[in-house]
Design a protein around this motif. Structure first.
Motif, PDB file in Angstrom:
ATOM      1  N   PRO A 666       1.011  -1.479   0.096  1.00  0.00           N
ATOM      2  CA  PRO A 666       0.391   0.010   0.082  1.00  0.00           C
ATOM      3  C   PRO A 666       0.866   1.412  -0.051  1.00  0.00           C
ATOM      4  CG  PRO A 666      -0.122  -0.644   2.389  1.00  0.00           C
ATOM      5  CD  PRO A 666       0.657  -2.111   1.629  1.00  0.00           C
ATOM      6  N   HIS A 667       2.006   1.182   0.702  1.00  0.00           N
ATOM      7  CA  HIS A 667       3.079   2.896   0.403  1.00  0.00           C
ATOM      8  C   HIS A 667       3.955   2.296  -0.963  1.00  0.00           C
ATOM      9  CE1 HIS A 667       1.178   2.889   4.712  1.00  0.00           C
ATOM     10  NE2 HIS A 667       1.179   1.453   5.108  1.00  0.00           N
ATOM     11  N   VAL A 668       3.900   1.653  -1.181  1.00  0.00           N
ATOM     12  CA  VAL A 668       4.734   1.050  -2.567  1.00  0.00           C
ATOM     13  C   VAL A 668       4.348   2.465  -3.265  1.00  0.00           C
ATOM     14  CG1 VAL A 668       6.046   0.776  -3.594  1.00  0.00           C
ATOM     15  CG2 VAL A 668       6.168  -0.332  -1.310  1.00  0.00           C
ATOM     16  N   LEU A 669       4.937   3.726  -3.793  1.00  0.00           N
ATOM     17  CA  LEU A 669       3.641   4.525  -4.109  1.00  0.00           C
ATOM     18  C   LEU A 669       5.088   4.347  -6.201  1.00  0.00           C
ATOM     19  CD1 LEU A 669       1.866   6.945  -2.147  1.00  0.00           C
ATOM     20  CD2 LEU A 669       1.036   4.621  -2.969  1.00  0.00           C
ATOM     21  N   SER A 670       5.924   4.565  -5.630  1.00  0.00           N
ATOM     22  CA  SER A 670       6.788   5.186  -6.871  1.00  0.00           C
ATOM     23  C   SER A 670       7.557   4.327  -7.635  1.00  0.00           C
ATOM     24  CB  SER A 670       7.943   6.072  -6.765  1.00  0.00           C
ATOM     25  OG  SER A 670       8.072   6.249  -6.117  1.00  0.00           O
ATOM     26  N   LEU A 671       7.613   3.212  -7.205  1.00  0.00           N
ATOM     27  CA  LEU A 671       7.765   2.137  -7.081  1.00  0.00           C
ATOM     28  C   LEU A 671       7.388   0.409  -8.308  1.00  0.00           C
ATOM     29  CD1 LEU A 671      10.978   1.860  -4.541  1.00  0.00           C
ATOM     30  CD2 LEU A 671      11.083   2.932  -6.593  1.00  0.00           C
ATOM     31  N   GLY A 672       7.946   0.426  -8.519  1.00  0.00           N
ATOM     32  CA  GLY A 672       7.030  -1.197  -8.995  1.00  0.00           C
ATOM     33  C   GLY A 672       7.727  -2.617  -8.172  1.00  0.00           C
ATOM     34  N   LEU A 673       7.284  -3.814  -8.974  1.00  0.00           N
ATOM     35  CA  LEU A 673       7.561  -4.920  -8.031  1.00  0.00           C
ATOM     36  C   LEU A 673       9.337  -5.465  -8.221  1.00  0.00           C
ATOM     37  CD1 LEU A 673       3.895  -6.981  -8.647  1.00  0.00           C
ATOM     38  CD2 LEU A 673       4.993  -5.796  -6.295  1.00  0.00           C
ATOM     39  N   PRO A 674       9.212  -4.831  -9.875  1.00  0.00           N
ATOM     40  CA  PRO A 674      11.036  -5.392  -9.995  1.00  0.00           C
ATOM     41  C   PRO A 674      11.497  -4.638  -8.813  1.00  0.00           C
ATOM     42  CG  PRO A 674       9.665  -5.328 -11.535  1.00  0.00           C
ATOM     43  CD  PRO A 674       9.069  -4.803 -10.646  1.00  0.00           C
ATOM     44  N   GLN A 675      11.654  -3.477  -9.331  1.00  0.00           N
ATOM     45  CA  GLN A 675      12.158  -2.177  -8.608  1.00  0.00           C
ATOM     46  C   GLN A 675      12.578  -2.736  -7.023  1.00  0.00           C
ATOM     47  OE1 GLN A 675       9.897  -1.992 -10.924  1.00  0.00           O
ATOM     48  NE2 GLN A 675      11.624  -0.713 -12.563  1.00  0.00           N
ATOM     49  N   PHE A 676      11.506  -2.900  -6.434  1.00  0.00           N
ATOM     50  CA  PHE A 676      10.650  -2.721  -5.229  1.00  0.00           C
ATOM     51  C   PHE A 676      11.918  -3.956  -4.409  1.00  0.00           C
ATOM     52  CE2 PHE A 676       8.686  -5.361  -1.866  1.00  0.00           C
ATOM     53  CZ  PHE A 676       9.053  -4.626  -0.252  1.00  0.00           C
ATOM     54  N   TYR A 677      11.926  -5.115  -5.424  1.00  0.00           N
ATOM     55  CA  TYR A 677      12.496  -6.125  -4.871  1.00  0.00           C
ATOM     56  C   TYR A 677      14.238  -6.413  -5.272  1.00  0.00           C
ATOM     57  CZ  TYR A 677       7.860  -9.245  -3.920  1.00  0.00           C
ATOM     58  OH  TYR A 677       6.693  -9.732  -4.080  1.00  0.00           O
ATOM     59  N   LYS A 678      14.282  -5.624  -5.934  1.00  0.00           N
ATOM     60  CA  LYS A 678      16.126  -5.350  -6.355  1.00  0.00           C
ATOM     61  C   LYS A 678      16.555  -5.099  -5.156  1.00  0.00           C
ATOM     62  CE  LYS A 678      18.263  -6.419  -9.446  1.00  0.00           C
ATOM     63  NZ  LYS A 678      18.896  -7.267  -9.726  1.00  0.00           N
ATOM     64  N   ILE A 679      15.556  -3.885  -4.518  1.00  0.00           N
ATOM     65  CA  ILE A 679      15.683  -2.330  -3.252  1.00  0.00           C
ATOM     66  C   ILE A 679      16.021  -3.124  -2.118  1.00  0.00           C
ATOM     67  CG2 ILE A 679      15.711  -1.113  -1.891  1.00  0.00           C
ATOM     68  CD1 ILE A 679      13.857   0.628  -4.262  1.00  0.00           C
ATOM     69  N   ILE A 680      15.048  -4.470  -1.801  1.00  0.00           N
ATOM     70  CA  ILE A 680      15.418  -4.938  -0.927  1.00  0.00           C
ATOM     71  C   ILE A 680      16.951  -6.191  -1.086  1.00  0.00           C
ATOM     72  CG2 ILE A 680      14.008  -7.339   0.628  1.00  0.00           C
ATOM     73  CD1 ILE A 680      12.787  -4.336   1.077  1.00  0.00           C
ATOM     74  N   GLU A 681      16.957  -6.319  -2.554  1.00  0.00           N
ATOM     75  CA  GLU A 681      18.060  -7.569  -2.773  1.00  0.00           C
ATOM     76  C   GLU A 681      19.049  -7.275  -2.314  1.00  0.00           C
ATOM     77  OE1 GLU A 681      20.744  -9.572  -6.139  1.00  0.00           O
ATOM     78  OE2 GLU A 681      18.804  -8.429  -6.101  1.00  0.00           O
ATOM     79  N   GLN A 682      19.563  -5.920  -2.185  1.00  0.00           N
ATOM     80  CA  GLN A 682      20.530  -4.886  -2.303  1.00  0.00           C
ATOM     81  C   GLN A 682      21.047  -4.591  -0.543  1.00  0.00           C
ATOM     82  OE1 GLN A 682      20.402  -1.344  -4.309  1.00  0.00           O
ATOM     83  NE2 GLN A 682      20.690  -2.477  -6.438  1.00  0.00           N
ATOM     84  N   GLU A 683      19.828  -4.012  -0.007  1.00  0.00           N
ATOM     85  CA  GLU A 683      20.068  -4.227   1.316  1.00  0.00           C
ATOM     86  C   GLU A 683      20.313  -5.723   1.822  1.00  0.00           C
ATOM     87  OE1 GLU A 683      20.701  -1.385   1.785  1.00  0.00           O
ATOM     88  OE2 GLU A 683      20.266  -0.886   0.479  1.00  0.00           O
ATOM     89  N   CYS A 684      19.752  -6.578   1.885  1.00  0.00           N
ATOM     90  CA  CYS A 684      20.210  -7.960   2.518  1.00  0.00           C
ATOM     91  C   CYS A 684      21.194  -8.298   2.240  1.00  0.00           C
ATOM     92  CB  CYS A 684      18.794  -8.793   1.919  1.00  0.00           C
ATOM     93  SG  CYS A 684      18.267 -10.431   2.576  1.00  0.00           S
ATOM     94  N   ARG A 685      22.079  -8.480   1.165  1.00  0.00           N
ATOM     95  CA  ARG A 685      22.707  -8.510   0.918  1.00  0.00           C
ATOM     96  C   ARG A 685      23.788  -7.578   1.928  1.00  0.00           C
ATOM     97  NH1 ARG A 685      24.148 -12.240  -2.488  1.00  0.00           N
ATOM     98  NH2 ARG A 685      22.429 -12.019  -4.648  1.00  0.00           N
TER      99      ARG A 685
END
Length: 1452
Positions: A666-685
């Motif tokens: 609900p809060h992700v307004l400016s990002l799509g799913l590919p970009q969201f998971y890519k950011i989560i992946e980078q921070e997880c690493r």
């Protein structure tokens, strides 16, 4: 002589050098036998020295001349040669020469060889001498060690020379018949490779049996002989070796099986193999009929036929088949016959026994370490047949091949076995063997090996059609195996197919089909161990899927890279490829043993396929993989996020409809799913290195996990993870477009938490681990605090100003927990340095806080002023450095200020700091300095309406005092704070005017506080006690806390007197008791008395008006006494009376002092000083005592009332004790003479002895005499009372009151005096018994503590004083009698007058004890009349001295 030669050389032979002259000189010394002298010169002289080589050469030549000139071995020349060589004992050349002499002179004669030195010189080869020693006498060869040693001494040291010597010894031993020694030496020489001994080795090997010589040793010797013999002997030795080899094989089999050649029999007869012959004998037999002598021809024919039948089982062609007569053949070949008769049946039985195939022995086949007994038996038979030129049957060869190829078997063993099959006459027998092996083998590799061997076997036989003979076949075999057993090419196969027979072609095809099926089964077995290949190959779909999926699930626990194999199985057996791939992917993703690199490498070839069916991949990961992956496995989660990002990107690019459930973001307004998971992946690493961090608590598939986000981040913040976590929080917070959701922290919060965690760690360490035992520990703690701050400062600066200031404040209060373990510090320089270091750190901290506030506009209105704190600290540190404030005061000030907190404006800071200084015990001067300097420096920071307590120091003190007084009212107060406040004003230092003002306001406030009638009495008493104490007016009853912690104000009492005098001057006629100080004292005593009288009646109240004068006090006391009827009431009255004593005695002294200092009678002028001291000294001391004794206590009427109450309550002894206690005070006699008479009359009716004791304590002579007469009359009428024998107090009081002389001088008191003497004798007897008991250590009847005390008192004081009084009263004879009895004088001395000497010695000893030994109150703890004892002790010295003076003039 050497000097002469040097002189001669210089004069006559200058062309000769000194080295030559020295060599010649030494040579002459050696020839002359001057060896010791030669040793010195050989080492060289001061001018020249000889090289070691030349010196050794000289010695060796001289020794040889001596040795070779010897005429016999006993000649002295040999001794000289040895002595000459001893000059260089460590030289190798010299040692060799000495060994040679030792060999000729000692060793060789011991061996029977005697050679003169000259004879030895003529022998060129030392080996000749060794041979002479060997043959010199019978048995000389036995000394092998000595012979070898002599050879070495003679120079035969090389390996070859020693071997030659051993050869000569061995040959001599063989000639002498000692074959055992020859055999042992031959074995040694064979190991050395000495070829010249081959003939002897061959002879011994074929000779008779010897000890320790087995077949192996014979074979070794024959083998060595074959390696070194001439050409003519090779054939003969080779045949002999073969015979031994055959014999060795048989013996090995016998040893391993534990059997021998079995009996053989013929049908119808019983013929056994000869038992008396060894194998060697049987091999060497030449004629077989001799073995069966004594049997008939029929039996012999049966025997021969049996042997023939046995041979026919192993031999392809018999001699009879070639036209040779069988009987004649056996007769001509005895060895053949004997072996066939005895060994062949036994070997055949071993070759057919299945158990023999299981026992392994060391083998003789290449690449095969162990072979079975069965194989060895067959090989032995084949060796025997080859030895006799017989061709074996195919069955025997096939048996050998099968025994070699028995499983478990290697490829090399299969090759060896098939190689034997090539020797078969009928090749189809080989086919039978190979097919049998195919049926019996179970291992895939073994089956493949035998199939390959079968195809090669068929190929070789097909190719062997064109081979014309054995040589061509051998060449073909060699070529094929040289090709490493590779299958033939297609051209070769076509060529072979044209020429090979139908049988071989069909058999080969059959083998290939079997091999193909075996290969498929093998593949299945390799991929899926334990699989039922038959069901798999039959196409059972359900079974195939269950097996494949079970295999896929197994990769979770075991890393197996089988994706290619699984896809091959899926393609081969018709499984769904996508299902297999995703199932395999999910298994390896949830497995902990697969790394991300392993997974990437494994799915690299099918990555496109996985993205191709993205919806199924997303569903699999979301529903099965993600829930199963541990949140702490952040690398795996990052891998999942990467796959999801790629899958969603693939769907976006292909514009396919999403077939899986869309995550709710609900809060992700400016990002799509590919970009969201890519950011989560980078921070997880980014945070993957943080151990135990559960990333699922930070983010999930549907967005950030806000419920546990902050908790998870804060839990894992540390020095190493801080930057990564802060960056992660910053990036993740940035994905929200506008409004940041609740529960999401900022990156500054991470830095704040870390800074606070370091501070909390430091606080915890201070509370648990730190203790202030030494200044070094405290210094280390301050360093740790400063280091912690320096490290966290970079994080604090990143925060908001308010948050940064809050954290920086805590670095002040971090040391507060130390107060519980160390409330005070020692006042020394080490602790002073520590505090200066601490305050200096705080000053730096406040400077940085000030800089922070100046740089931020948002904190301008904050009620916090670090500038004022810094000013206070700087002034305070300077005072500490100047020693104006002690370390203990500084420490208390610091902790007191910190406990108040650091909040507030400048006025509150100054007030809190000054209050902490007051409560810590700082003086008025230091407080004044801090107060005024801080006010002047922070004047601009003070608000216009500042705290009125900061107007001046009096107001400051009142502001500090007021809360303390309020706490006292409510019962919550700290005594020490009030004590320190009052003590800070004790000294007259600093600004005296300001000090006086402060004292005045404090005094007035406490005075008004004490006059508040609404306060409880104990509070008012407390306040009045404080006022009395600080004014230096001590009265009885002050608490120990006041006396130990409060200091009186210097000069305050005088100031109050000045005020009082001024008041009196203005108000003439006002009585003394109206002054303020007396009023406060009366009020205080009245309040205390009211508290004490509550025991009698709670309703009774005593006011200050009751204590205005003596008359009012007596009247009040009589009223109280009238209400007292119990012991506790009397005790309360005693306490009240003691309180009043302090008031009225002090008041009386003040009145006397005022009278003395009256202006009209001022004797203090200088003109009256002269002569006054002399006049005082001339006053009789007796008058002073008399005046003192006549002074009556101002409250004597009260004491009379007390005594009467005690008598009424039968507490008679308490009367004596109270009067005794009054003796130590200067308050006068407790009662007057009339009152004493009244009391004595009362006591006489109860106990006349007690009445006498009382009047003896009082200074009234008439009353004493009256009581003495009453006691005298009592003793005459009733005698000694029952308890009178233990009344030591009566003795004590009589002696102390100086009544004994009266009793001695007046005969009217004779009975009483006799009673006194009786008491003295009784106590003397008790003391002697106690002393005897102590000496004999009889512990059962020990005295009590009270008895010990009064016996000790009797011995040390009463007895010496009584004797002195007797002597002074002219009763020396009685005194002498008592002393002699006391000292247990021997009766034999009764004729001698020793009484005077005994008394004198006794008293002198006591006088010496008084002068040199201490005797105090602690030694009379159980004595009630302590002051009486002390008064008598003080009189003892004069009393004893007077008695000794009387003795010196008497005639006793």
């Amino acid at each position: 002589m050497w000097h002469d030669m040097q002189s001669l050389q210089k004069i006559s032979f200058p062309f000769l050098d000194l080295e030559y002259m020295l060599m010649e000189f030494c040579r002459g010394l050696l020839k002359a036998g001057k060896f010791s002298l030669a040793r010195n010169y050989l080492k060289g002289t001061g001018s020249v020295s000889l090289p070691s080589e030349k010196a050794e050469d000289l010695v060796i030549k001289a020794a040889r001349e001596y040795f070779f000139s010897a005429s016999s071995l006993a000649s002295s020349e040999i001794w000289k040669a040895k002595e000459c060589l001893n000059l260089f004992p460590n030289s190798r050349n010299v040692k060799a020469e000495a060994d040679l002499i030792d060999a000729l002179a000692v060793k060789l004669p011991n061996l029977g060889v005697t050679l003169l030195p000259m004879q030895f010189r003529q022998i060129k080869d030392p080996m000749e001498i060794i041979k002479m020693a060997i043959t010199s006498q019978p048995g000389a060869y036995l000394h092998v060690g000595e012979l070898i040693e002599v050879a070495k001494l003679l120079g035969l040291n090389s390996f070859r020379d020693i071997s030659t010597v051993e050869e000569a010894i061995a040959r001599e031993a063989a000639v002498a018949g000692d074959l055992q020694l020859a055999f042992d030496l031959c074995l040694v020489l064979t190991r050395k490779g000495h070829g010249q001994i081959w003939d002897l080795c061959a002879a011994i090997a074929r000779g008779p049996a010897l000890e320790n010589m087995d077949v192996s040793s014979r074979k070794q010797l024959l083998g060595f002989a074959l390696s070194h013999c001439d050409e003519e002997s090779i054939g003969e030795l080779l045949h002999a070796w073969k015979d031994l080899d055959l014999q060795g094989q048989c013996e090995t089999l016998m040893l391993l099986t534990g059997t021998d050649a079995p009996n053989f029999s013929v049908q119808g007869s019983s013929i056994t193999s000869p038992s008396g012959y060894s194998t060697q004998d049987m091999v060497g037999l030449k004629d077989c009929p001799g073995l069966v002598e004594g049997i008939s021809n029929d039996d012999q024919e049966l025997h021969v036929n049996s042997i023939k039948n046995t041979i026919c089982t192993v031999v392809k062609t018999l001699p009879a088949d070639n036209g040779t007569n069988w009987e004649s053949f056996l007769g001509e070949n005895g060895k053949f016959f004997s072996f066939a008769a005895s060994k062949l049946p036994w070997l055949l039985e071993l070759s057919r026994n299945q158990e023999s195939g299981k026992k392994l022995i060391s083998g003789s086949f290449p690449r095969k370490q162990f072979v079975s007994l069965k194989t060895t038996a067959i090989v032995t038979i084949l060796s025997w047949l080859a030895r006799n030129d017989f061709a074996p049957k195919d069955d025997l060869i096939a048996s050998l091949a099968k025994s070699i190829m028995e499983p478990p078997v290697t490829e090399e063993e299969d090759i060896t076995g098939c190689s034997f099959l090539l020797n078969l006459t009928d090749a189809f027998n080989g086919v039978t063997v190979i097919e049998e092996q195919l049926r019996t083998r179970e291992e895939y590799q073994e089956i493949c090996n035998i199939m390959n061997m079968g195809m090669i076997y068929s190929l070789l036989h097909s190719c062997g059609v064109d081979c014309g003979g054995p040589a061509q076949r051998r060449e073909l075999l060699w070529r094929k195996f040289k090709e490493k057993h590779m299958p033939p090419s297609s051209d070769e196969m076509n060529k072979i197919d044209k020429v090979q027979s139908t049988f071989w072609r069909e058999w080969k095809l059959k083998l290939e089909e079997k091999k193909c099926a075996a290969d498929r089964s093998r593949v299945l077995e390799q991929i899926i161990p334990g699989v039922e290949t038959a069901r798999f190959l039959s196409g059972d779909v359900n079974y195939i899927k269950s097996v494949v999926f079970t295999l896929i699930d197994s990769v979770k626990l075991e890393k197996k890279q089988i994706l290619k194999d699984l896809l091959q199985l899926a393609d081969t057996y018709g499984l769904n490829r996508a299902e297999v791939v995703l199932r395999y992917l999910s298994s390896i993703l949830v497995s902990e043993i697969w790394t991300n690199d392993d997974i990437t490498a494994e799915i690299s070839e099918v990555k496109e396929e996985i993205l191709g069916f993205a919806p199924q991949t997303i569903k699999t990961i979301s529903l099965f993989v993600y829930p199963a992956v541990d949140g702490c496995n952040k690398l795996r989660l990052a891998y999942l996020y990467s796959l999801l990002s790629d899958c969603y990107l693939q769907l976006e690019e292909s514009k396919d409809s999403l077939s899986v459930i869309q995550p709710d973001l609900p809060h992700v307004l400016s990002l799509g799913l590919p970009q969201f998971y890519k950011i989560i992946e980078q921070e997880c690493r980014r945070v993957s290195f943080i151990k135990n961090l559960n990333f699922k608590n930070i983010a999930g598939l549907s967005g950030l996990n806000l419920q546990s986000f902050s908790t998870e981040v804060y839990t894992h913040v540390n020095e190493y993870s801080l930057e990564a976590l802060a960056k992660m929080v910053q990036i993740l917070a940035g994905i929200y477009a506008d409004q940041v959701p609740e529960g999401l922290i900022s990156w500054q919060d991470v830095h704040k938490y870390y800074a606070l965690s370091m501070l909390d760690t430091l606080k915890s360490k201070i509370r648990t681990d730190f203790n202030m035992k030494s200044p070094e520990n405290f210094q280390d703690l301050i360093v740790q605090i400063e280091q912690t701050y320096d490290f966290s400062k970079m994080h604090i600066k990143l925060l908001e100003p308010l948050e940064a200031l809050d954290i920086m404040k805590q670095y002040f209060i971090v040391i507060i927990p130390l107060y519980s373990s160390c409330k005070s510090l020692p006042d020394n320089s080490a602790w002073q340095d520590c505090l200066i270091f601490l305050v200096n750190f705080w000053i730096r901290l406040t400077e940085e806080m000030q800089e922070l506030m100046c740089s931020e506009n948002s904190v301008e209105n904050l009620r916090f002023n670090p500038e004022c704190i810094m000013s206070c600290l700087k002034i305070f540190m300077r005072l500490v450095m100047e020693d104006s404030i002690s370390p203990s005061q500084a420490w208390a000030t610091i902790l007191g200020y910190l406990n108040c907190g650091l909040c507030g404006d400048c006025a509150l800071v100054i007030f809190a700091f000054c209050r902490a200084m007051v409560f810590s015990g700082c003086g008025f001067v230091t407080l004044s300095e801090v107060f005024h300097e801080t006010l002047s420096q922070c004047q601009t920071s003070l608000a216009p309406a500042a705290d009125p307590g900061l107007q001046d120091l009096p107001h400051l003190y009142l502001s500090i005092l007021e809360p303390i007084l309020q706490d006292i009212v409510h019962g919550f107060y700290e005594d020490q704070n009030l004590y320190n406040l009052l003590s800070s004003l004790s000294y007259l230092v600093g600004d005296l005017d300001e000090l006086t003002k402060v004292r005045q306001v404090v005094w007035e406030r406490i005075a008004s506080f004490s006059e508040n009638l609404q306060l409880p009495s104990q509070v008012r008493v407390y306040a009045l006690e404080l006022m009395q104490f600080i004014s230096a007016r001590n009265i009885k009853g002050f608490s120990s806390g006041l006396q130990s912690h409060v200091l009186p104000w210097e000069g305050w009492d005088e100031m109050l007197d000045i005020d009082r005098k001024t008041e009196n001057a203005d108000n003439q006629g006002v009585q003394d008791q109206t002054n303020g100080s007396s009023r406060f004292t009366s009020t205080l005593v009245a309040l205390i008395s009211s508290q004490l009288v509550a025991v009698i009646s709670p309703d009774i109240q005593i006011t200050s008006d009751d204590l205005l004068n003596t008359e009012s006090a007596v009247s009040c006391f009589l009223k109280l006494s009238a209400a007292a009827c119990k012991d506790s009431h009397v005790d309360s009255l005693l306490s009240i009376l003691e309180e009043w004593e302090g008031l009225f005695v002090t008041r009386g002294n003040e009145v006397a002092s005022r009278n003395i200092s009256d202006p009209g009678n001022n004797w203090s002028n200088d003109e009256w000083d002269e002569g006054w001291e002399t006049f005082q000294e001339d006053e009789p001391l007796e008058n002073e005592k008399k005046e003192a004794s006549c002074s009556i206590h101002p409250l004597h009427q009260c004491w009379v009332e007390i005594f009467q109450k005690l008598i009424t309550l039968s507490r008679l002894r308490d009367v004596l004790i109270l009067i005794d206690h009054s003796l130590s005070k200067c308050n006068g006699v407790l009662i007057n003479e009339d009152e004493a008479g009244t009391l004595s009359q009362i006591l006489v009716g109860k106990d006349c002895f007690l009445a006498l004791k009382m009047v003896l304590l009082l200074p009234y002579e008439a009353k004493r005499l009256q009581c003495l007469s009453l006691v005298e009359e009592k003793l005459k009428q009733e005698g000694i009372p029952e308890t009178g024998s233990q009344d030591h107090e009566l003795l004590l009081l009589l002696l102390s009151s100086e009544v004994i002389p009266t009793l001695i001088s007046q005969s009217s008191y004779g009975t009483l005096f006799s009673y006194i003497c009786y008491l003295v004798g009784n106590f003397s007897h008790q003391f002697q018994e106690a002393k005897l008991l102590r000496l004999t250590k009889k512990g059962k009847n020990e005295l009590s503590k009270n008895e010990k005390d009064y016996l000790f008192l009797f011995r040390r004081i009463i007895f010496p004083c009584f004797l002195s009084e007797l002597i002074k009263g002219d009763q020396q004879i009685l005194a002498g009698f008592i002393v002699t009895k006391f000292m247990h004088t021997n009766p034999s001395l009764s004729l001698v007058n020793i009484a005077g000497a005994s008394i004198s010695r006794f008293l002198k000893k006591e006088l010496h004890s008084l002068e040199h030994e201490k005797f105090g109150v602690e030694e009379m703890r159980s004595e009630a009349l302590t002051n009486t004892v002390l008064r008598l002790r003080d009189k003892m010295t004069i009393l004893i001295q007077s008695a000794l003076s009387v003795l010196s003039t008497s005639n006793i």
